[in-house]
Design a protein around this motif. Structure first.
Motif, PDB file in Angstrom:
ATOM      1  N   VAL A 144     106.796  38.788  14.020  1.00  7.51           N
ATOM      2  CA  VAL A 144     107.997  38.940  13.188  1.00  7.51           C
ATOM      3  C   VAL A 144     108.294  40.393  12.827  1.00  7.51           C
ATOM      4  O   VAL A 144     109.188  40.668  12.043  1.00  7.51           O
ATOM      5  CB  VAL A 144     107.839  38.081  11.909  1.00  7.51           C
ATOM      6  CG1 VAL A 144     106.887  38.724  10.923  1.00  7.51           C
ATOM      7  CG2 VAL A 144     109.174  37.739  11.276  1.00  7.51           C
ATOM      8  N   GLY A 203     106.892  44.419  11.553  1.00  6.26           N
ATOM      9  CA  GLY A 203     106.190  44.873  10.357  1.00  6.26           C
ATOM     10  C   GLY A 203     104.748  45.252  10.589  1.00  6.26           C
ATOM     11  O   GLY A 203     104.000  45.452   9.619  1.00  6.26           O
ATOM     12  N   GLY A 213     109.624  48.309   7.491  1.00  2.00           N
ATOM     13  CA  GLY A 213     110.252  47.001   7.645  1.00  2.00           C
ATOM     14  C   GLY A 213     111.332  46.920   8.699  1.00  2.00           C
ATOM     15  O   GLY A 213     112.028  45.895   8.792  1.00  2.00           O
ATOM     16  N   THR A 249     111.167  43.811  10.912  1.00  2.00           N
ATOM     17  CA  THR A 249     111.538  42.601  10.185  1.00  2.00           C
ATOM     18  C   THR A 249     113.045  42.520   9.988  1.00  2.00           C
ATOM     19  O   THR A 249     113.661  41.449  10.158  1.00  2.00           O
ATOM     20  CB  THR A 249     110.828  42.576   8.820  1.00  2.00           C
ATOM     21  OG1 THR A 249     109.421  42.716   9.023  1.00  2.00           O
ATOM     22  CG2 THR A 249     111.105  41.283   8.084  1.00  2.00           C
ATOM     23  N   SER A 282     112.761  37.375  17.559  1.00  2.00           N
ATOM     24  CA  SER A 282     111.566  38.214  17.635  1.00  2.00           C
ATOM     25  C   SER A 282     111.415  38.818  19.019  1.00  2.00           C
ATOM     26  O   SER A 282     111.059  39.989  19.169  1.00  2.00           O
ATOM     27  CB  SER A 282     110.319  37.398  17.283  1.00  2.00           C
ATOM     28  OG  SER A 282     110.324  37.018  15.926  1.00  2.00           O
ATOM     29  N   LEU A 311     107.269  35.443   8.442  1.00  2.00           N
ATOM     30  CA  LEU A 311     108.337  36.336   7.994  1.00  2.00           C
ATOM     31  C   LEU A 311     108.318  36.501   6.481  1.00  2.00           C
ATOM     32  O   LEU A 311     108.396  37.622   5.954  1.00  2.00           O
ATOM     33  CB  LEU A 311     109.685  35.781   8.451  1.00  2.00           C
ATOM     34  CG  LEU A 311     110.937  36.484   7.927  1.00  2.00           C
ATOM     35  CD1 LEU A 311     111.020  37.904   8.478  1.00  2.00           C
ATOM     36  CD2 LEU A 311     112.187  35.706   8.291  1.00  2.00           C
ATOM     37  N   VAL A 330     107.688  39.935   4.416  1.00  2.00           N
ATOM     38  CA  VAL A 330     108.711  40.443   3.497  1.00  2.00           C
ATOM     39  C   VAL A 330     108.105  40.719   2.122  1.00  2.00           C
ATOM     40  O   VAL A 330     108.315  41.793   1.532  1.00  2.00           O
ATOM     41  CB  VAL A 330     109.889  39.459   3.384  1.00  2.00           C
ATOM     42  CG1 VAL A 330     110.772  39.814   2.186  1.00  2.00           C
ATOM     43  CG2 VAL A 330     110.722  39.485   4.655  1.00  2.00           C
TER      44      VAL A 330
END
Length: 259
Positions: free
Chosen positions: A26, A28, A161, A164, A182, A241, A245
């Motif tokens: 995802v 990150g 990020g 993401t 992704s 995800l 986050v």
């Protein structure tokens, strides 16, 4: 390569593998890889840390992209166009980065990420189904300009990020499921990483021997992460995800108030 204790070297390789897995699922992975390099080699200049990080990350990202392309319905041409726009955007962001304080940006990004998390939790169907309709030219143009150019600009300006944000934006704009988003994001990441790595290499700020060793583990993690996402599906990616986050929000909050 600097003199690194064996224990530290092993931990860096483990971090590279874990970061490859996270990034492939995802995005990150940099949340883990970059701090690991900074903590493991505090005596090394930041420019060399950043250059080495890119040299490691591009290998795992490429491996994940290849794995995805072989299994997922990815439109490679569209992904490359978005990637080239992101490359141009990141160069523009880097140009303005010197005049922007990260202390101003962090609270804004935290609010945006918390809003994203709330949206994903309140919309369980977000990114869990494939839109079988055709991808229109308007949607592709929007993805190139907003996703590629916009998020690329953010990557050059601030960065944390980015992967993401790419997954979320591609899901929203192109109506992709999270697995395909992704996969597409990985191709975009290859383009942006290649541009950044070329600049770092030109400046001579890459520790190539260390990067080569860590890249082997990052590649294994990236390919396994892509395989995991393909096998487990969009619901699994959605869960990862949300974890990423909230981890990013926590890191940004720590950086903001510890500084």
């Amino acid at each position: 390569m600097p003199d690194i204790p064996l224990t530290t070297l092993v931990l860096l390789c483990v971090a590279a593998m874990a970061a490859g897995w996270i990034d492939a699922v995802v995005g990150g992975g940099g949340l883990l890889l970059l701090p690991a390099l900074l903590l493991g080699m505090p005596q090394v200049p930041a420019a060399q840390i950043l250059g080495t990080n890119k040299a490691v990350a591009i290998v795992g990202t490429t491996g994940a992209a290849v794995t995805y392309v072989r299994k997922a319905p990815v439109q490679v041409g569209t992904a490359v166009r978005i990637g080239l726009a992101a490359l141009a955007g990141s160069m523009g962001g880097a140009f303005f980065a010197a005049g922007i304080s990260s202390d101003v940006l962090r609270p804004v990004i935290m609010v945006v990420l918390l809003g994203v998390a709330a949206f994903v939790m309140l919309r369980p169907s977000f990114g869990t189904h494939v839109d079988r309709g055709p991808v229109t030219r308007a949607r592709i143009a929007t993805a190139v300009v907003l996703v590629g150019g916009g998020i690329g600009f953010y990557d050059g300006l601030f960065g944390p990020g980015t992967g993401t944000f790419l997954v979320l934006a591609l899901t929203a704009v192109l109506h992709l499921d999270l697995v395909t988003a992704s996969a597409t994001a990985k191709i975009v990441n290859v383009c942006t990483n290649a541009g950044a790595l070329a600049m770092f290499a030109y400046q001579g700020t890459v520790l190539w021997r260390l990067a080569a060793l860590m890249a082997v583990f990052n590649l294994a993690g990236g390919m396994f992460g892509a395989w995991t996402a393909l096998r487990r599906g969009a619901e699994f990616v959605r869960g990862v995800l949300l974890v990423v986050v909230f981890s990013l929000v926590a890191k940004l909050a720590f950086d903001q108030w510890s500084g």
